[in-house]
Design a protein around this motif. Structure first.
Motif, PDB file in Angstrom:
ATOM      1  N   LEU A 250     -40.381  24.960  -7.215  1.00 40.95           N
ATOM      2  CA  LEU A 250     -39.784  26.676  -6.735  1.00 40.95           C
ATOM      3  C   LEU A 250     -40.843  28.313  -6.899  1.00 40.95           C
ATOM      4  CD1 LEU A 250     -35.597  26.534  -7.940  1.00 40.95           C
ATOM      5  CD2 LEU A 250     -36.596  25.378  -5.910  1.00 40.95           C
ATOM      6  N   ASN A 251     -40.474  28.371  -5.672  1.00 38.91           N
ATOM      7  CA  ASN A 251     -41.994  29.669  -5.718  1.00 38.91           C
ATOM      8  C   ASN A 251     -41.745  30.672  -7.350  1.00 38.91           C
ATOM      9  OD1 ASN A 251     -38.956  30.678  -5.187  1.00 38.91           O
ATOM     10  ND2 ASN A 251     -39.967  31.712  -3.429  1.00 38.91           N
ATOM     11  N   ASP A 252     -40.738  30.319  -7.820  1.00 41.60           N
ATOM     12  CA  ASP A 252     -40.616  31.059  -9.141  1.00 41.60           C
ATOM     13  C   ASP A 252     -41.413  30.293 -10.202  1.00 41.60           C
ATOM     14  OD1 ASP A 252     -38.481  29.484  -9.530  1.00 41.60           O
ATOM     15  OD2 ASP A 252     -37.929  30.885 -10.534  1.00 41.60           O
ATOM     16  N   GLY A 253     -42.055  29.160  -9.558  1.00 46.41           N
ATOM     17  CA  GLY A 253     -43.029  28.076 -10.968  1.00 46.41           C
ATOM     18  C   GLY A 253     -42.254  27.484 -11.814  1.00 46.41           C
ATOM     19  N   SER A 254     -40.655  27.650 -10.990  1.00 44.46           N
ATOM     20  CA  SER A 254     -39.767  26.439 -12.138  1.00 44.46           C
ATOM     21  C   SER A 254     -39.515  25.053 -11.848  1.00 44.46           C
ATOM     22  CB  SER A 254     -38.339  26.644 -12.104  1.00 44.46           C
ATOM     23  OG  SER A 254     -37.826  27.647 -10.820  1.00 44.46           O
ATOM     24  N   LEU A 255     -39.367  24.060 -12.291  1.00 42.08           N
ATOM     25  CA  LEU A 255     -39.381  23.118 -12.256  1.00 42.08           C
ATOM     26  C   LEU A 255     -37.921  22.359 -12.197  1.00 42.08           C
ATOM     27  CD1 LEU A 255     -42.276  21.409 -13.112  1.00 42.08           C
ATOM     28  CD2 LEU A 255     -41.861  21.554 -11.264  1.00 42.08           C
ATOM     29  N   HIS A 256     -37.198  21.667 -11.067  1.00 43.30           N
ATOM     30  CA  HIS A 256     -35.554  21.450 -11.318  1.00 43.30           C
ATOM     31  C   HIS A 256     -35.203  19.965 -10.902  1.00 43.30           C
ATOM     32  CE1 HIS A 256     -34.237  25.628 -12.566  1.00 43.30           C
ATOM     33  NE2 HIS A 256     -35.081  26.046 -11.330  1.00 43.30           N
ATOM     34  N   ARG A 257     -34.595  19.676 -12.159  1.00 40.10           N
ATOM     35  CA  ARG A 257     -33.867  17.741 -10.668  1.00 40.10           C
ATOM     36  C   ARG A 257     -32.921  18.272  -9.301  1.00 40.10           C
ATOM     37  NH1 ARG A 257     -30.784  16.181 -14.711  1.00 40.10           N
ATOM     38  NH2 ARG A 257     -29.103  17.009 -12.986  1.00 40.10           N
ATOM     39  N   VAL A 258     -32.939  17.451  -8.497  1.00 41.24           N
ATOM     40  CA  VAL A 258     -32.494  17.702  -7.675  1.00 41.24           C
ATOM     41  C   VAL A 258     -31.615  15.867  -7.323  1.00 41.24           C
ATOM     42  CG1 VAL A 258     -34.235  17.181  -6.188  1.00 41.24           C
ATOM     43  CG2 VAL A 258     -32.238  18.054  -5.079  1.00 41.24           C
ATOM     44  N   ASP A 259     -30.254  15.842  -7.501  1.00 33.82           N
ATOM     45  CA  ASP A 259     -29.651  14.439  -6.892  1.00 33.82           C
ATOM     46  C   ASP A 259     -28.963  15.524  -5.547  1.00 33.82           C
ATOM     47  OD1 ASP A 259     -29.944  13.719  -9.392  1.00 33.82           O
ATOM     48  OD2 ASP A 259     -28.427  15.357 -10.393  1.00 33.82           O
ATOM     49  N   TYR A 260     -29.217  14.013  -4.615  1.00 31.48           N
ATOM     50  CA  TYR A 260     -28.792  13.541  -3.561  1.00 31.48           C
ATOM     51  C   TYR A 260     -29.434  12.614  -2.872  1.00 31.48           C
ATOM     52  CZ  TYR A 260     -33.677  13.031  -2.169  1.00 31.48           C
ATOM     53  OH  TYR A 260     -35.439  12.410  -2.129  1.00 31.48           O
ATOM     54  N   SER A 261     -27.956  12.260  -1.623  1.00 30.16           N
ATOM     55  CA  SER A 261     -27.219  11.399  -1.233  1.00 30.16           C
ATOM     56  C   SER A 261     -27.438  11.937  -0.114  1.00 30.16           C
ATOM     57  CB  SER A 261     -25.576  11.374  -1.394  1.00 30.16           C
ATOM     58  OG  SER A 261     -25.139  12.327  -1.534  1.00 30.16           O
ATOM     59  N   VAL A 262     -27.865  10.373   1.363  1.00 36.13           N
ATOM     60  CA  VAL A 262     -28.183  10.554   2.446  1.00 36.13           C
ATOM     61  C   VAL A 262     -26.773   9.948   3.323  1.00 36.13           C
ATOM     62  CG1 VAL A 262     -29.850   9.595   4.557  1.00 36.13           C
ATOM     63  CG2 VAL A 262     -30.457  10.252   1.944  1.00 36.13           C
ATOM     64  N   ARG A 263     -25.880  10.679   3.823  1.00 41.79           N
ATOM     65  CA  ARG A 263     -25.112   9.825   4.391  1.00 41.79           C
ATOM     66  C   ARG A 263     -24.945   9.867   5.817  1.00 41.79           C
ATOM     67  NH1 ARG A 263     -20.813  14.238   1.632  1.00 41.79           N
ATOM     68  NH2 ARG A 263     -22.179  15.061   3.130  1.00 41.79           N
ATOM     69  N   GLU A 264     -24.253   8.144   6.083  1.00 42.69           N
ATOM     70  CA  GLU A 264     -24.397   7.723   7.595  1.00 42.69           C
ATOM     71  C   GLU A 264     -23.201   8.764   7.980  1.00 42.69           C
ATOM     72  OE1 GLU A 264     -23.990   3.793  10.298  1.00 42.69           O
ATOM     73  OE2 GLU A 264     -24.696   3.888   7.898  1.00 42.69           O
ATOM     74  N   SER A 265     -23.544   8.985   9.321  1.00 39.38           N
ATOM     75  CA  SER A 265     -22.144   9.364  10.055  1.00 39.38           C
ATOM     76  C   SER A 265     -21.363  11.082   9.549  1.00 39.38           C
ATOM     77  CB  SER A 265     -21.320   8.409  10.613  1.00 39.38           C
ATOM     78  OG  SER A 265     -21.921   7.642  11.553  1.00 39.38           O
ATOM     79  N   LEU A 266     -21.630  11.531   9.010  1.00 41.90           N
ATOM     80  CA  LEU A 266     -21.432  12.455   8.191  1.00 41.90           C
ATOM     81  C   LEU A 266     -21.378  14.083   8.817  1.00 41.90           C
ATOM     82  CD1 LEU A 266     -20.766  11.430   5.119  1.00 41.90           C
ATOM     83  CD2 LEU A 266     -19.128  11.686   6.808  1.00 41.90           C
ATOM     84  N   GLY A 267     -23.092  13.912  10.160  1.00 37.16           N
ATOM     85  CA  GLY A 267     -23.803  15.023   9.921  1.00 37.16           C
ATOM     86  C   GLY A 267     -22.602  15.416  11.178  1.00 37.16           C
TER      87      GLY A 267
END
Length: 153
Positions: free
Chosen positions: A106-123
Motif C-alpha cells: 500500500l502507499n503507506d509502505g505496509s504489506l498485507h496478505r490479500v485473499d480473493y476469488s474470481v467468480r463466474e457469472s457474478l459480475g
C-alpha cells in the motif's frame, strides 16, 4: 451376548462406511446432468488467472474506492507473491470460483496478505466474472473474520 456384539459391530461398520467417502475427498461426486456446464445458463469455469491484470485491476479499483470513501486514503501500489489456492474446491455443481492469495503493498509502505476469488457469472447482470476480496488487517467490519479466513476456500 454374541448377537449384541454382532449388532454393534455391524452398526459401527455402517457408520464407518458412511463417513469414509466424505473424509477421503473434500469434493463431492456429481452426476453429469447436475454439473454447472449443463444448466439452463451454463457455467464453464473459464476464469482469468490469479495474476491477470484485469483481475488485479478490479481488485485495486474496488479497494481504492472503498478506502477513499469510508476510511483512510490508502491506495494499492503493487502486488507480489500472487498464486492460486484452489479451483472449484466445492465440486462441479457449484458456481465456478478460482481462489487466490498474494501480498499487496500500500502507499503507506505496509504489506498485507490479500485473499480473493474470481467468480463466474457474478459480475454485472450475471454477464461476466467478478472478484471477491479481503485484505488482512483491513477487514474493519470483520466481514471475513477471523483474519480473512472466510474469503478462502
Amino acid at each position: 451376548m454374541r448377537r449384541t456384539m454382532l449388532r454393534t459391530a455391524l452398526l459401527s461398520l455402517a457408520c464407518l462406511t458412511a463417513v469414509l467417502p466424505a473424509a477421503a475427498s473434500s469434493r463431492r461426486h456429481v452426476a453429469p446432468p447436475d454439473i454447472a456446464e449443463n444448466r439452463v445458463i451454463p457455467m464453464y469455469g473459464n476464469l482469468p488467472a490469479c495474476e491477470d491484470p484485469a483481475v488485479l485491476g478490479q481488485l485495486s479499483s474496488w479497494f481504492n474506492s472503498r478506502e477513499a470513501k469510508f476510511w483512510e486514503p490508502l491506495q494499492v501500489v503493487t502486488y507480489d507473491r500472487v498464486r492460486p489456492v484452489a479451483f472449484r474446491p466445492w465440486g462441479d455443481d457449484f458456481i465456478p470460483r478460482r481462489f487466490c492469495t498474494g501480498r499487496v503493498a500500500l502507499n503507506d509502505g505496509s504489506l498485507h496478505r490479500v485473499d480473493y476469488s474470481v467468480r463466474e457469472s457474478l459480475g454485472l447482470f450475471g454477464y461476466t466474472w467478478n472478484v471477491n476480496w479481503c485484505v488482512s488487517g483491513l477487514d474493519r467490519h470483520r466481514s471475513y473474520a477471523p483474519d480473512c479466513k472466510m474469503a478462502r476456500p
